[in-house]
Scaffold this motif. Structure first.
Motif, PDB file in Angstrom:
ATOM      1  N   LEU A   1     -24.551 -46.606  -0.580  1.00 46.49           N
ATOM      2  CA  LEU A   1     -25.953 -46.795  -0.927  1.00 46.49           C
ATOM      3  C   LEU A   1     -26.124 -48.059  -1.771  1.00 46.49           C
ATOM      4  CD1 LEU A   1     -26.828 -43.087  -1.824  1.00 46.49           C
ATOM      5  CD2 LEU A   1     -27.131 -44.265   0.380  1.00 46.49           C
ATOM      6  N   GLN A   2     -27.370 -48.525  -1.844  1.00 48.17           N
ATOM      7  CA  GLN A   2     -27.642 -49.760  -2.567  1.00 48.17           C
ATOM      8  C   GLN A   2     -27.290 -49.644  -4.047  1.00 48.17           C
ATOM      9  OE1 GLN A   2     -28.666 -52.694  -1.093  1.00 48.17           O
ATOM     10  NE2 GLN A   2     -28.179 -53.543  -3.134  1.00 48.17           N
ATOM     11  N   ALA A   3     -27.508 -48.459  -4.618  1.00 51.37           N
ATOM     12  CA  ALA A   3     -27.225 -48.269  -6.038  1.00 51.37           C
ATOM     13  C   ALA A   3     -25.738 -48.480  -6.327  1.00 51.37           C
ATOM     14  CB  ALA A   3     -27.654 -46.870  -6.480  1.00 51.37           C
ATOM     15  N   PHE A   4     -24.886 -48.037  -5.430  1.00 50.73           N
ATOM     16  CA  PHE A   4     -23.446 -48.193  -5.630  1.00 50.73           C
ATOM     17  C   PHE A   4     -23.047 -49.661  -5.581  1.00 50.73           C
ATOM     18  CE2 PHE A   4     -19.085 -48.490  -4.052  1.00 50.73           C
ATOM     19  CZ  PHE A   4     -18.421 -47.673  -4.946  1.00 50.73           C
TER      20      PHE A   4
ATOM     21  N   VAL B   1     -18.362 -38.277  -9.945  1.00 49.72           N
ATOM     22  CA  VAL B   1     -19.813 -38.443 -10.045  1.00 49.72           C
ATOM     23  C   VAL B   1     -20.249 -39.751  -9.388  1.00 49.72           C
ATOM     24  CG1 VAL B   1     -21.738 -38.788 -11.637  1.00 49.72           C
ATOM     25  CG2 VAL B   1     -20.062 -36.992 -12.090  1.00 49.72           C
ATOM     26  N   LEU B   2     -19.571 -40.841  -9.706  1.00 48.64           N
ATOM     27  CA  LEU B   2     -19.967 -42.148  -9.167  1.00 48.64           C
ATOM     28  C   LEU B   2     -19.740 -42.248  -7.660  1.00 48.64           C
ATOM     29  CD1 LEU B   2     -18.624 -44.559 -11.955  1.00 48.64           C
ATOM     30  CD2 LEU B   2     -20.960 -43.699 -11.651  1.00 48.64           C
ATOM     31  N   ARG B   3     -18.764 -41.529  -7.167  1.00 44.24           N
ATOM     32  CA  ARG B   3     -18.387 -41.646  -5.753  1.00 44.24           C
ATOM     33  C   ARG B   3     -19.499 -41.234  -4.796  1.00 44.24           C
ATOM     34  NH1 ARG B   3     -13.079 -38.521  -3.649  1.00 44.24           N
ATOM     35  NH2 ARG B   3     -14.347 -36.753  -4.337  1.00 44.24           N
ATOM     36  N   VAL B   4     -20.418 -40.333  -5.235  1.00 45.32           N
ATOM     37  CA  VAL B   4     -21.454 -39.851  -4.310  1.00 45.32           C
ATOM     38  C   VAL B   4     -22.442 -40.951  -3.940  1.00 45.32           C
ATOM     39  CG1 VAL B   4     -21.285 -37.473  -5.126  1.00 45.32           C
ATOM     40  CG2 VAL B   4     -22.931 -39.019  -6.197  1.00 45.32           C
ATOM     41  N   MET B   5     -22.438 -42.069  -4.664  1.00 40.36           N
ATOM     42  CA  MET B   5     -23.356 -43.170  -4.345  1.00 40.36           C
ATOM     43  C   MET B   5     -22.761 -44.154  -3.341  1.00 40.36           C
ATOM     44  SD  MET B   5     -25.157 -44.126  -7.983  1.00 40.36           S
ATOM     45  CE  MET B   5     -23.645 -44.782  -8.718  1.00 40.36           C
ATOM     46  N   GLU B   6     -21.515 -43.971  -2.941  1.00 43.15           N
ATOM     47  CA  GLU B   6     -20.881 -44.925  -2.023  1.00 43.15           C
ATOM     48  C   GLU B   6     -21.705 -45.075  -0.741  1.00 43.15           C
ATOM     49  OE1 GLU B   6     -16.807 -44.617  -1.044  1.00 43.15           O
ATOM     50  OE2 GLU B   6     -16.117 -44.481  -3.108  1.00 43.15           O
TER      51      GLU B   6
ATOM     52  N   GLU C   1     -34.976 -46.841  -0.632  1.00 37.17           N
ATOM     53  CA  GLU C   1     -33.706 -46.259  -1.066  1.00 37.17           C
ATOM     54  C   GLU C   1     -33.693 -44.750  -0.863  1.00 37.17           C
ATOM     55  OE1 GLU C   1     -31.539 -48.260  -4.576  1.00 37.17           O
ATOM     56  OE2 GLU C   1     -33.681 -48.633  -4.977  1.00 37.17           O
ATOM     57  N   ALA C   2     -34.851 -44.122  -1.052  1.00 35.28           N
ATOM     58  CA  ALA C   2     -34.937 -42.675  -0.846  1.00 35.28           C
ATOM     59  C   ALA C   2     -34.676 -42.325   0.616  1.00 35.28           C
ATOM     60  CB  ALA C   2     -36.311 -42.160  -1.287  1.00 35.28           C
ATOM     61  N   LEU C   3     -35.269 -43.099   1.548  1.00 33.29           N
ATOM     62  CA  LEU C   3     -35.034 -42.871   2.976  1.00 33.29           C
ATOM     63  C   LEU C   3     -33.572 -43.108   3.337  1.00 33.29           C
ATOM     64  CD1 LEU C   3     -38.202 -44.388   4.689  1.00 33.29           C
ATOM     65  CD2 LEU C   3     -37.426 -42.011   4.843  1.00 33.29           C
ATOM     66  N   ALA C   4     -32.980 -44.177   2.803  1.00 28.92           N
ATOM     67  CA  ALA C   4     -31.566 -44.467   3.078  1.00 28.92           C
ATOM     68  C   ALA C   4     -30.676 -43.350   2.535  1.00 28.92           C
ATOM     69  CB  ALA C   4     -31.181 -45.809   2.457  1.00 28.92           C
ATOM     70  N   SER C   5     -31.004 -42.838   1.372  1.00 35.31           N
ATOM     71  CA  SER C   5     -30.216 -41.759   0.773  1.00 35.31           C
ATOM     72  C   SER C   5     -30.296 -40.494   1.606  1.00 35.31           C
ATOM     73  CB  SER C   5     -30.701 -41.478  -0.653  1.00 35.31           C
ATOM     74  OG  SER C   5     -30.510 -42.601  -1.484  1.00 35.31           O
TER      75      SER C   5
END
Length: 412
Positions: free
Chosen positions: A382-385, A375-380, A291-295
């Protein structure tokens, strides 16, 4: 009949009495065909009314004077009646009492017309001077694309339909903001002169400006004084007083928050977004090495990096943030599975909105809605979103917020 007579009189005075000014008037009207068209036309009409009224008054006086009778019989007739038994000769044959009355009426109409012309002109100039969200302000936002605080500001500006430029800042060198002693983002420059720092201060001050009828942005920003202090880790930090308050009059506050408790609720959840929700982002998007690499792949792709710099940022940055996310998890007392803290926080937010409201602001988003959405939008992407959307009840609210921001539904 009277309307037709008035139209004929007006055309006669403008194009017969003053034929030399015809081109000048046409040019003037063409020049002011935009916002000043109505005041100029009103002014032209009122000048004509005033002159016509004066002509009636003079005609009535001349009609009662023997000297005027002589002039009418000779010079006046030669000068003005050579066109035949036209409109002017009919005007001069009017009875003196009726002429005075009609002349006064035209003078009065001209005076009222001048008043309206001046009034409209002043209102237009005031509207031009009033800075509003539709583009009168020149806004330049210095940001990182993936920064949640920057995303909050963009969500606010998009929702309100404000035009703004974006300057993407290189997060390593930060050359784009080397001119500023404030070395964080977001920074919002207004009209190339006024610098606004801190996402919540930017949002509160602009919202106050959009709603207030008698405050300038310079006056408003003074209500959010800067305070420097040392935190528990021995680092100097900058904080701003009152940053969740809007500096409005009682009447403006009552109009914005018609129900008891709405203002306090908005302030509470705005602060919650800054003090809690935002700290759940990094531990979740850097939860595993993958996830860190994907981010960081997303960060490099969306950010401002050179080729070599981007390569090192992706791999070195991903490794560093994976380690830092573990420290953040410990600092904020998060669970081993940080997803659970994210789910809990998001469901807490949805529960606070309730089933009877589309947004926390009711039928329209308020500043708390925009802050949480930003705040939530920055995860779009990504797996966390995706996990958040699948395992919480936030989806319907989030999609409504997306549409509201995309369609600029808060435009004044």
């Amino acid at each position: 009949m009277y309307s037709l007579l008035f139209l004929v009189l007006l055309l006669y005075v403008n194009f017969v009495l003053h034929p030399k000014k015809k081109k000048e008037k046409n040019a003037l009207l063409a020049l002011h065909c935009g916002s000043l068209r109505k005041p100029v036309m009103a002014a032209a009409c009122t000048r004509a009314l005033g002159k016509l009224g004066g002509a009636f008054l003079r005609a009535s006086v001349v009609h009662r004077s023997a000297t005027a009778s002589y002039l009418l019989g000779n010079g006046f007739r030669r000068a003005y009646c050579s066109r035949g038994t036209g409109l002017r000769s009919k005007l001069l044959s009017a009875r003196s009492g009726g002429g005075r009355l009609l002349g006064c009426a035209f003078l009065l109409g001209g005076g009222l017309g001048w008043y309206q012309a001046v009034k409209v002109s002043v209102q237009q100039h005031m509207a031009e001077d009033k800075q509003d969200p539709e583009g009168a302000l020149k806004l330049v936002l210095y940001q990182y694309k993936t920064c949640p605080f920057c995303s909050k500001v963009r969500a606010f500006l998009d929702y309100h339909g404000a035009a703004y430029e974006i300057v993407e800042v290189n997060p390593v060198m930060r050359q784009e903001i080397k001119w500023s002693t404030y070395r964080k983002v977001p920074i919002l420059m207004v009209n190339g002169e006024l610098q606004l720092n801190d996402s919540s201060v930017i949002i509160s001050s602009l919202k106050t400006l959009f709603l207030s009828k008698d405050k300038s942005l310079t006056d408003i920003i003074h209500c959010y004084p800067e305070m420097k202090s040392v935190n528990d880790r021995g680092r100097e930090v900058t904080e701003y007083n009152n940053k969740y308050w809007l500096m409005l009059s009682e009447a403006e506050t009552a109009a914005l928050y018609p129900q008891k408790g709405m203002q306090k609720e908005e302030m509470k959840w705005r602060q919650w977004a800054d003090d809690w929700l935002v700290h759940l982002i990094s531990p979740n998007v850097y939860r595993t090495t993958g996830e860190a690499l994907a981010s960081f792949d997303y960060i490099v792709r969306e950010g401002k990096f050179g080729t070599v710099e981007g390569f090192f940022a992706k791999y070195v940055g991903a490794a560093a943030m994976y380690i830092i996310s573990k420290r953040l998890k410990s600092r904020h007392n998060l669970q081993d599975d940080v997803r659970q803290d994210l789910y809990k926080a998001v469901n807490e937010w949805v529960a606070a909105i309730g089933r009877d409201r589309k947004f926390m602001g009711g039928s329209q988003p308020n500043l708390a809605d925009l802050a949480v959405f930003g705040v939530l939008r920055v995860m779009e992407g990504l797996q966390a979103f995706q996990d958040m959307m699948d395992n919480t009840k936030v989806k319907h609210w989030y999609r409504r917020m997306e549409r509201a921001a995309l369609n600029h539904e808060g435009r004044a």
